[in-house]
Design a protein around this motif. Structure first.
Motif, mmCIF file in Angstrom:
data_model
loop_
_atom_site.group_PDB
_atom_site.id
_atom_site.type_symbol
_atom_site.label_atom_id
_atom_site.label_comp_id
_atom_site.label_asym_id
_atom_site.label_seq_id
_atom_site.Cartn_x
_atom_site.Cartn_y
_atom_site.Cartn_z
ATOM 1 N N MET B 1 -13.174 -0.893 -1.478
ATOM 2 C CA MET B 1 -12.121 -1.105 -0.495
ATOM 3 C C MET B 1 -12.411 -0.269 0.745
ATOM 4 O O MET B 1 -13.061 0.754 0.669
ATOM 5 N N ARG B 2 -11.901 -0.747 1.871
ATOM 6 C CA ARG B 2 -12.208 -0.131 3.154
ATOM 7 C C ARG B 2 -11.915 1.382 3.155
ATOM 8 O O ARG B 2 -10.793 1.815 2.972
ATOM 9 N N GLN B 3 -12.934 2.162 3.345
ATOM 10 C CA GLN B 3 -12.848 3.620 3.471
ATOM 11 C C GLN B 3 -12.008 4.257 2.364
ATOM 12 O O GLN B 3 -11.304 5.244 2.597
ATOM 13 N N GLY B 4 -12.032 3.674 1.165
ATOM 14 C CA GLY B 4 -11.327 4.288 0.044
ATOM 15 C C GLY B 4 -9.821 4.189 0.097
ATOM 16 O O GLY B 4 -9.134 4.883 -0.650
ATOM 17 N N LEU B 5 -9.284 3.349 0.980
ATOM 18 C CA LEU B 5 -7.829 3.214 1.065
ATOM 19 C C LEU B 5 -7.329 2.416 -0.130
ATOM 20 O O LEU B 5 -7.846 1.334 -0.412
ATOM 21 N N THR B 6 -6.297 2.930 -0.806
ATOM 22 C CA THR B 6 -5.643 2.117 -1.841
ATOM 23 C C THR B 6 -4.262 1.742 -1.338
ATOM 24 O O THR B 6 -4.137 0.864 -0.492
ATOM 25 N N ALA B 7 -3.213 2.403 -1.831
ATOM 26 C CA ALA B 7 -1.859 2.047 -1.398
ATOM 27 C C ALA B 7 -1.366 3.064 -0.381
ATOM 28 O O ALA B 7 -1.545 4.269 -0.551
ATOM 29 N N GLY B 8 -0.725 2.555 0.675
ATOM 30 C CA GLY B 8 -0.213 3.404 1.755
ATOM 31 C C GLY B 8 1.274 3.190 1.962
ATOM 32 O O GLY B 8 1.900 2.371 1.292
ATOM 33 N N LEU B 9 1.801 3.952 2.899
ATOM 34 C CA LEU B 9 3.235 3.884 3.226
ATOM 35 C C LEU B 9 3.423 3.734 4.724
ATOM 36 O O LEU B 9 2.708 4.370 5.506
ATOM 37 N N SER B 10 4.431 2.947 5.111
ATOM 38 C CA SER B 10 4.827 2.996 6.512
ATOM 39 C C SER B 10 5.504 4.351 6.749
ATOM 40 O O SER B 10 6.169 4.885 5.872
ATOM 41 N N LEU B 11 5.267 4.893 7.926
ATOM 42 C CA LEU B 11 5.667 6.288 8.190
ATOM 43 C C LEU B 11 6.642 6.355 9.350
ATOM 44 O O LEU B 11 6.381 5.802 10.419
ATOM 45 N N LYS B 12 7.751 7.062 9.124
ATOM 46 C CA LYS B 12 8.742 7.310 10.177
ATOM 47 C C LYS B 12 8.825 8.817 10.426
ATOM 48 O O LYS B 12 8.593 9.617 9.494
ATOM 49 N N PRO B 13 9.192 9.223 11.647
ATOM 50 C CA PRO B 13 9.219 10.662 11.959
ATOM 51 C C PRO B 13 9.979 11.543 10.957
ATOM 52 O O PRO B 13 9.522 12.659 10.687
ATOM 53 N N PRO B 14 11.102 11.076 10.340
ATOM 54 C CA PRO B 14 11.766 11.978 9.373
ATOM 55 C C PRO B 14 10.872 12.355 8.183
ATOM 56 O O PRO B 14 11.173 13.315 7.476
ATOM 57 N N HIS B 15 9.790 11.606 7.969
ATOM 58 C CA HIS B 15 8.927 11.866 6.812
ATOM 59 C C HIS B 15 7.598 12.519 7.177
ATOM 60 O O HIS B 15 6.706 12.634 6.320
ATOM 61 N N PHE B 16 7.447 12.971 8.429
ATOM 62 C CA PHE B 16 6.178 13.588 8.828
ATOM 63 C C PHE B 16 5.797 14.751 7.914
ATOM 64 O O PHE B 16 4.662 14.857 7.439
ATOM 65 N N ALA B 17 6.763 15.657 7.676
ATOM 66 C CA ALA B 17 6.453 16.853 6.883
ATOM 67 C C ALA B 17 6.099 16.466 5.449
ATOM 68 O O ALA B 17 5.163 17.027 4.857
ATOM 69 N N ASP B 18 6.838 15.502 4.893
ATOM 70 C CA ASP B 18 6.537 15.036 3.537
ATOM 71 C C ASP B 18 5.140 14.439 3.469
ATOM 72 O O ASP B 18 4.415 14.629 2.495
ATOM 73 N N PRO B 255 14.861 5.540 2.387
ATOM 74 C CA PRO B 255 15.196 6.348 1.205
ATOM 75 C C PRO B 255 14.437 7.677 1.268
ATOM 76 O O PRO B 255 13.613 7.880 2.168
ATOM 77 N N PRO B 256 14.696 8.591 0.308
ATOM 78 C CA PRO B 256 13.885 9.814 0.259
ATOM 79 C C PRO B 256 12.407 9.455 0.101
ATOM 80 O O PRO B 256 12.063 8.427 -0.492
ATOM 81 N N PHE B 257 11.549 10.320 0.620
ATOM 82 C CA PHE B 257 10.108 10.078 0.591
ATOM 83 C C PHE B 257 9.612 9.821 -0.833
ATOM 84 O O PHE B 257 8.751 8.966 -1.068
ATOM 85 N N ALA B 258 10.173 10.554 -1.792
ATOM 86 C CA ALA B 258 9.717 10.417 -3.185
ATOM 87 C C ALA B 258 9.934 8.999 -3.707
ATOM 88 O O ALA B 258 9.134 8.492 -4.502
ATOM 89 N N MET B 261 7.148 6.969 -2.430
ATOM 90 C CA MET B 261 5.915 7.318 -3.138
ATOM 91 C C MET B 261 5.889 6.683 -4.530
ATOM 92 O O MET B 261 4.809 6.332 -5.037
ATOM 93 N N ALA B 262 7.056 6.515 -5.138
ATOM 94 C CA ALA B 262 7.100 5.881 -6.466
ATOM 95 C C ALA B 262 6.706 4.403 -6.356
ATOM 96 O O ALA B 262 5.963 3.887 -7.186
ATOM 97 N N GLU B 263 7.189 3.712 -5.319
ATOM 98 C CA GLU B 263 6.780 2.314 -5.109
ATOM 99 C C GLU B 263 5.289 2.246 -4.796
ATOM 100 O O GLU B 263 4.575 1.356 -5.245
ATOM 101 N N ARG B 264 4.862 3.210 -4.013
ATOM 102 C CA ARG B 264 3.446 3.282 -3.639
ATOM 103 C C ARG B 264 2.578 3.462 -4.883
ATOM 104 O O ARG B 264 1.493 2.868 -5.001
#
Lengths: 258, 278
Positions: B1-18, B255-258, B261-264
């Protein structure tokens, strides 16, 4: 005009309410009610952007009122860019002529400050001028050099106490009520690093920064400040403004001003 | 797979630190470039920090490639600046339009899939790729409105678009499910007809029933967890085409970042299983 262009023109008309031109492309009678999905998404996108840009108005009038106003605003002033963080520059001025806001004369002013805050938030990142750079200046430098405002710096003046009201509404327990003082106030909104800062300004501080923004020398800016506010403690003002991150650098005044 | 990417998340500013602290082999993050077309500020700085740690995908929502006009030059220039700065692993846009008469309509709008439209849109995608100096992926839309005037099925249209422009496909399985439901065709058959080799990314998102028309009309609302029928379609698709970078897309009712991550993790497991089979 191509079929695609004719379709898109008719579809855009249909989004504003008149779907007659879209009839040649609608498959059956079940289609038209489904246009509401697109109308709702477009309206939501505009309302989301306005609510994000004007958080103090959300606190002042409630989110439902503001979103309804934003949808009406968007009919006459649709976004022109897909970068929706830039959407709403005309909203403060529009609110001043919006009849349902007539009994809230403080609303457009609060909107102006929210918009200035947004401008500071997304402005270019630059280091702010430090106090050390200032203390190295000689009296001759004051006559020959000026101070360039930081790219994030937004300078505002009100004929009433809108800045104090805006500040009060930032508190979590701000629901107590809207009180607007009649005394004029100025405000500097800027962002020397990653956090937006606000600094209340008297007439002297405002005149000083306005002169700097116009490219005048530090000495001329000081004269303008004292003319606006004769009792101003001028010696303390410039370090105070430096501390707030108002300036980017010391520069030679522009040749077209003195 | 391209550059080792598997599952990712869309990212919003409230989740930057997470996002900075997240563990996860193959993790990556996707943002809408339109939200970062600013001179500076903490939002850009936050994305820059995440991009140092994880691969980034830029998923455009406003270029209006299905307009009967070339893509907006200023928008392309802003996008190029972000591509140059963040070196994204993936860049994508939609098979949709959102620009009309100088106005931007914040939505992804449909059009009759004529041969003339295919020629116009192929040219627009080529202009986008030329401006960015890289290939892009084009996403299938969520459809709500039965239109007359289609000369090609959407799968034919997308396949021809990849051949004419050299672009790849971003397959949004939720959009395929929602569109098939709303317009009355088979999502399985739709997904089976897409050219496997062109598929460079997959989106999974939640949907909801329309407030007015109820379950008869499903909305691609991105405000809920991925639905079970969409997971089943996804597993079938991966079994057919092999693993592809897969995004859990969430834009609203965050929802909370976690929880994301569980769906991911569930998508990651589907991909890992397929890698073992290969």
């Amino acid at each position: 005009m191509s079929e695609l262009a004719r379709f898109q023109s008719a579809f855009a008309e249909a989004l504003t309410g008149d779907a007659a031109g879209l009839a040649p492309w609608l498959a059956d009678a079940s289609a038209e009610p489904r246009l509401a999905v697109y109308r709702n998404t477009v309206a939501k996108g505009c309302a989301d952007a306005v609510a994000a840009q004007f958080p103090t108005l959300v606190r002042g009038v409630g989110e439902a009122w503001l979103r309804d106003a934003a949808v009406i605003f968007a009919r006459g002033h649709p976004p022109v860019s897909a970068s929706l963080a830039d959407y709403g520059a005309a909203f403060p001025g529009w609110l001043a002529d919006f009849p349902p806001a007539a009994d809230m004369p403080w609303l457009p002013g609060l909107a102006r400050i929210d918009w200035a805050w947004r401008a500071a938030l997304f402005a270019e990142d630059r280091p702010a001028l430090t106090a050390r750079a200032f203390t190295a200046l000689t009296p001759e430098d004051h006559a020959s050099l000026g101070a360039e405002l930081h790219p994030a710096a937004q300078l505002l003046w009100f004929d009433d106490g809108t800045p104090s009201l805006w500040q009060a509404l930032q508190a979590d327990d701000a629901a107590a009520g809207i009180e607007l003082s009649p005394a004029p106030e100025g405000l500097l909104v800027t962002r020397p690093e990653l956090t937006v800062l606000t600094l209340p300004l008297g007439s002297g501080g405002h005149a000083f920064l306005a002169a700097c923004r116009a490219g005048r020398s530090l000495a001329a800016a000081g004269e303008a400040a004292l003319a606006a506010q004769p009792d101003l403690a001028l010696a303390a003002l410039f370090p105070h403004l430096i501390g707030a991150g108002a300036f980017a650098r010391i520069q030679t005044p522009r040749s077209d001003v003195s | 797979m391209r550059q080792g990417l598997t599952a990712g998340l869309s990212l919003k500013p409230p989740h930057f630190a997470d996002a900075l602290a997240a563990p996860g082999e193959g993790l990556w993050f996707e943002v809408h470039p339109e939200n970062y077309m600013a001179a500076g500020g903490p939002r850009l700085a936050g994305l820059a920090a995440v991009a140092e740690r994880w691969p980034i995908s830029l998923h455009g929502v406003g270029l209006s490639l299905a307009s009967d006009a070339p893509p907006d030059a200023d928008h392309l220039a802003d996008l190029r600046r972000l591509v140059d700065r963040f070196r994204p692993a993936l860049v994508s846009e939609h098979l949709a339009w959102s620009r009309s008469g100088g106005s931007y309509l914040p939505d992804l709008l449909p059009f009759p899939r004529s041969r003339a439209a295919l020629a116009r849109i192929s040219d627009n995608v080529a202009r986008m790729q030329d401006a960015l100096d890289r290939p892009v992926l084009i996403e299938n839309p969520a459809l709500y409105l039965p239109l007359q005037g289609h000369e090609l099925q959407e799968t034919e249209f997308l396949a021809e678009l990849t051949q004419r422009s050299g672009c790849g496909l971003l397959v949004d399985v939720n959009n395929a499910f929602v569109s098939a439901h709303n317009l009355g065709y088979s999502a399985e058959a739709y997904l089976a007809a897409l050219p496997a080799a062109a598929i460079g990314e997959i989106h999974l998102a939640g949907h909801s029933a329309d407030l007015g028309l109820g379950e008869a009309l499903l909305i691609d609302s991105h405000d809920a967890p991925v639905a079970e029928p969409v997971w089943r379609l996804y597993e079938q698709l991966i079994a057919r085409i092999g693993p592809r970078p897969t995004l859990i897309e969430r834009d609203d009712n965050l929802p909370p970042f976690a929880a994301l991550m569980a769906e991911r993790a569930r998508a990651h497991a589907v991909l890992a299983r397929e890698v073992e089979h290969v």
